[in-house]
Design a protein around this motif. Structure first.
Motif, PDB file in Angstrom:
ATOM      1  N   LEU A  11       0.886  -1.036   0.013  1.00 48.72           N
ATOM      2  CA  LEU A  11       0.069  -0.087   0.220  1.00 48.72           C
ATOM      3  C   LEU A  11       0.854   1.304  -0.034  1.00 48.72           C
ATOM      4  N   PRO A  12       1.857   1.261   1.028  1.00 48.39           N
ATOM      5  CA  PRO A  12       2.510   2.429   0.825  1.00 48.39           C
ATOM      6  C   PRO A  12       3.487   2.831  -0.441  1.00 48.39           C
ATOM      7  N   ILE A  13       3.451   1.704  -1.263  1.00 50.62           N
ATOM      8  CA  ILE A  13       4.476   1.712  -2.418  1.00 50.62           C
ATOM      9  C   ILE A  13       3.451   2.485  -3.577  1.00 50.62           C
ATOM     10  N   GLU A  14       2.202   1.882  -3.533  1.00 48.44           N
ATOM     11  CA  GLU A  14       1.395   2.257  -4.621  1.00 48.44           C
ATOM     12  C   GLU A  14       0.736   3.542  -4.170  1.00 48.44           C
ATOM     13  N   TYR A  15       0.507   4.027  -2.982  1.00 47.17           N
ATOM     14  CA  TYR A  15      -0.108   5.066  -2.641  1.00 47.17           C
ATOM     15  C   TYR A  15       0.798   5.911  -1.614  1.00 47.17           C
ATOM     16  N   PRO A  16       1.913   6.350  -2.056  1.00 46.32           N
ATOM     17  CA  PRO A  16       2.825   7.254  -1.242  1.00 46.32           C
ATOM     18  C   PRO A  16       2.399   8.452  -0.674  1.00 46.32           C
ATOM     19  N   GLU A  17       1.562   9.003  -1.205  1.00 50.87           N
ATOM     20  CA  GLU A  17       1.049  10.396  -0.994  1.00 50.87           C
ATOM     21  C   GLU A  17      -0.437  10.365   0.008  1.00 50.87           C
ATOM     22  N   ASP A  18      -0.976   9.260  -0.145  1.00 48.50           N
ATOM     23  CA  ASP A  18      -2.351   8.943   0.455  1.00 48.50           C
ATOM     24  C   ASP A  18      -2.210   8.300   1.648  1.00 48.50           C
ATOM     25  N   GLU A  19      -2.274   9.248   3.017  1.00 53.63           N
ATOM     26  CA  GLU A  19      -2.072   8.474   4.065  1.00 53.63           C
ATOM     27  C   GLU A  19      -3.318   7.470   4.515  1.00 53.63           C
ATOM     28  N   ARG A  20      -4.531   7.749   3.910  1.00 53.28           N
ATOM     29  CA  ARG A  20      -5.743   6.902   4.351  1.00 53.28           C
ATOM     30  C   ARG A  20      -5.614   5.448   3.674  1.00 53.28           C
ATOM     31  N   MET A  21      -4.536   5.330   2.636  1.00 55.13           N
ATOM     32  CA  MET A  21      -4.506   3.955   2.228  1.00 55.13           C
ATOM     33  C   MET A  21      -3.213   3.404   2.839  1.00 55.13           C
ATOM     34  N   ARG A  22      -3.515   2.996   4.184  1.00 55.56           N
ATOM     35  CA  ARG A  22      -2.628   2.326   5.056  1.00 55.56           C
ATOM     36  C   ARG A  22      -3.450   1.648   5.926  1.00 55.56           C
ATOM     37  N   ILE A  23      -2.715   0.429   6.162  1.00 55.80           N
ATOM     38  CA  ILE A  23      -3.483  -0.786   6.876  1.00 55.80           C
ATOM     39  C   ILE A  23      -2.351  -1.652   7.564  1.00 55.80           C
ATOM     40  N   SER A  24      -2.571  -2.253   8.580  1.00 58.45           N
ATOM     41  CA  SER A  24      -1.520  -3.326   9.199  1.00 58.45           C
ATOM     42  C   SER A  24      -2.243  -4.556   8.781  1.00 58.45           C
ATOM     43  N   HIS A  25      -1.339  -5.573   8.506  1.00 54.35           N
ATOM     44  CA  HIS A  25      -1.835  -7.061   8.449  1.00 54.35           C
ATOM     45  C   HIS A  25      -2.675  -7.464   9.403  1.00 54.35           C
ATOM     46  N   GLU A  26      -2.461  -7.264  10.595  1.00 49.38           N
ATOM     47  CA  GLU A  26      -3.429  -7.497  11.597  1.00 49.38           C
ATOM     48  C   GLU A  26      -4.760  -7.133  11.482  1.00 49.38           C
ATOM     49  N   ALA A  27      -4.902  -6.062  11.101  1.00 53.32           N
ATOM     50  CA  ALA A  27      -6.344  -5.389  10.749  1.00 53.32           C
ATOM     51  C   ALA A  27      -7.021  -6.066   9.734  1.00 53.32           C
ATOM     52  N   VAL A  28      -6.010  -6.512   8.660  1.00 55.83           N
ATOM     53  CA  VAL A  28      -6.891  -7.184   7.607  1.00 55.83           C
ATOM     54  C   VAL A  28      -7.373  -8.407   8.267  1.00 55.83           C
ATOM     55  N   TYR A  29      -6.572  -9.323   9.007  1.00 57.01           N
ATOM     56  CA  TYR A  29      -6.954 -10.626   9.480  1.00 57.01           C
ATOM     57  C   TYR A  29      -8.404 -10.432  10.461  1.00 57.01           C
ATOM     58  N   GLN A  30      -8.059  -9.298  11.153  1.00 52.95           N
ATOM     59  CA  GLN A  30      -9.284  -8.877  11.795  1.00 52.95           C
ATOM     60  C   GLN A  30     -10.612  -8.915  11.163  1.00 52.95           C
ATOM     61  N   TYR A  31     -10.235  -7.995  10.084  1.00 54.67           N
ATOM     62  CA  TYR A  31     -11.531  -7.665   9.231  1.00 54.67           C
ATOM     63  C   TYR A  31     -12.271  -9.019   8.729  1.00 54.67           C
ATOM     64  N   VAL A  32     -11.328 -10.026   8.020  1.00 54.38           N
ATOM     65  CA  VAL A  32     -11.622 -11.182   7.496  1.00 54.38           C
ATOM     66  C   VAL A  32     -12.614 -11.862   8.457  1.00 54.38           C
ATOM     67  N   TYR A  33     -12.097 -12.037   9.784  1.00 50.37           N
ATOM     68  CA  TYR A  33     -12.727 -12.853  10.754  1.00 50.37           C
ATOM     69  C   TYR A  33     -13.777 -12.191  11.338  1.00 50.37           C
ATOM     70  N   ASP A  34     -13.950 -10.868  11.172  1.00 48.68           N
ATOM     71  CA  ASP A  34     -15.072 -10.190  12.044  1.00 48.68           C
ATOM     72  C   ASP A  34     -16.370 -10.393  10.877  1.00 48.68           C
ATOM     73  N   GLN A  35     -16.256 -10.938   9.770  1.00 50.69           N
ATOM     74  CA  GLN A  35     -17.496 -11.362   8.851  1.00 50.69           C
ATOM     75  C   GLN A  35     -17.944 -12.375   9.209  1.00 50.69           C
ATOM     76  N   ILE A  36     -17.562 -13.020  10.270  1.00 54.43           N
ATOM     77  CA  ILE A  36     -18.157 -14.283  10.848  1.00 54.43           C
ATOM     78  C   ILE A  36     -18.718 -14.118  12.127  1.00 54.43           C
ATOM     79  N   TYR A  37     -19.771 -14.629  12.506  1.00 56.54           N
ATOM     80  CA  TYR A  37     -20.066 -14.736  14.050  1.00 56.54           C
ATOM     81  C   TYR A  37     -19.253 -15.393  15.040  1.00 56.54           C
ATOM     82  N   ARG A  38     -18.913 -14.949  16.472  1.00 57.74           N
ATOM     83  CA  ARG A  38     -17.958 -15.714  17.190  1.00 57.74           C
ATOM     84  C   ARG A  38     -16.838 -15.717  16.565  1.00 57.74           C
ATOM     85  N   GLU A  39     -16.232 -15.052  16.051  1.00 60.31           N
ATOM     86  CA  GLU A  39     -14.930 -14.903  15.536  1.00 60.31           C
ATOM     87  C   GLU A  39     -14.456 -16.032  14.726  1.00 60.31           C
ATOM     88  N   GLY A  40     -15.198 -16.676  13.881  1.00 59.08           N
ATOM     89  CA  GLY A  40     -15.105 -17.673  12.937  1.00 59.08           C
ATOM     90  C   GLY A  40     -15.685 -19.119  13.429  1.00 59.08           C
TER      91      GLY A  40
END
Length: 257
Positions: A113-142
């Motif tokens: 993300l920082p490589i493709e969007y170096p000027e856009d600070e909103r285009m930033r996220i940690s890998h941990e946040a992505v994992y949390q988002y994936v499992y947040d789609q399911i009830y009871r944490e998966g």
């Protein structure tokens, strides 16, 4: 029981310090020079609450306690409360979903993300946040069903675990595995330097479209590689394929001799 009921009642009756109370604190503390214990008694507040509110600020001069400053800070903190998610930013959400479905790992997404969007600070996220988002789609944490209007993204992860593993679980797995399998760090020196024939290195190729795996075994000096298909990635099945390939090769070579 009586003590627990009193504590529960005290927790239920809790309310935040109001602006009116802060004005009283400022007047009593800065102008009337009253002790903090007297101010707490007048307001009917615990002494610790007033101490936290004043935070050791002086009665006079620069940095003294101000009701207006304290109220503005409290309102700002109140606005920032609650769980925040960066996925409210639609371009970031679409980018993450697109890359996940292309087979990218959350770690790759976070790095790219920082490589493709170096000027856009909103285009930033940690890998941990992505994992949390994936499992947040399911009830009871998966452990439950997919939430209404959501999509099950677990199938796009490399390991495709149904539920999120607890922090430190993989380290514990590795420690347990090291007790039963030889570690790559403990292999002999001649194997590392590739000077002696006979040291083999194995790997497993995983597909998202099938549970079957491809087991590869590579001889480190000659570069000879054997491949075999396994129904799963278990050590038992991988060993079975490896032994079968090596025995077959040995028999062919001995017949030629």
């Amino acid at each position: 029981m009586a003590k627990s009921s009193k504590k529960a009642a005290r927790r239920r009756s809790f309310n935040r310090i109001s602006y009116k109370e802060r004005v009283i604190i400022e007047n009593r503390y800065c102008i009337d020079r009253k002790r903090i214990s007297e101010i707490a008694k007048e307001l009917g507040r615990p002494l610790s609450s007033i101490i936290r509110e004043i935070r050791g600020k002086p009665r006079i001069g620069r940095g003294r306690y101000s009701a207006d400053v304290a109220q503005a800070k409290a309102e700002k903190n109140r606005d920032n409360q609650g769980r925040k998610t960066k996925f409210d930013h639609e371009p970031l959400c679409l980018y993450v979903l697109k890359k996940l479905k292309l087979g990218w790992s959350p770690e790759q997404i976070a790095i790219r993300l920082p490589i493709e969007y170096p000027e856009d600070e909103r285009m930033r996220i940690s890998h941990e946040a992505v994992y949390q988002y994936v499992y947040d789609q399911i009830y009871r944490e998966g452990n439950g069903q997919v939430k209404p209007g959501r999509e099950d993204l677990r199938k796009y992860l490399a390991r495709r675990h149904k539920r999120r593993q607890k922090k430190g679980f993989r380290k514990a797995q590795k420690a347990e595995r090291d007790l039963s399998l030889p570690s790559i760090e403990s292999r002999p020196r001649e194997a590392d330097e590739r000077v002696v024939v006979g040291h083999w290195e194995g790997d497993t190729v995983v597909s998202k479209q099938s549970d079957h795996r491809i087991k590869s075994v590579n001889e480190r000096v000659s570069g000879v590689v054997f491949f075999g298909k396994t129904p799963d990635g278990s050590a038992k099945e991988c060993d079975k394929v490896t032994i079968a390939r090596l025995i077959k090769t040995y028999r062919l070579n001995t017949e030629r001799l």
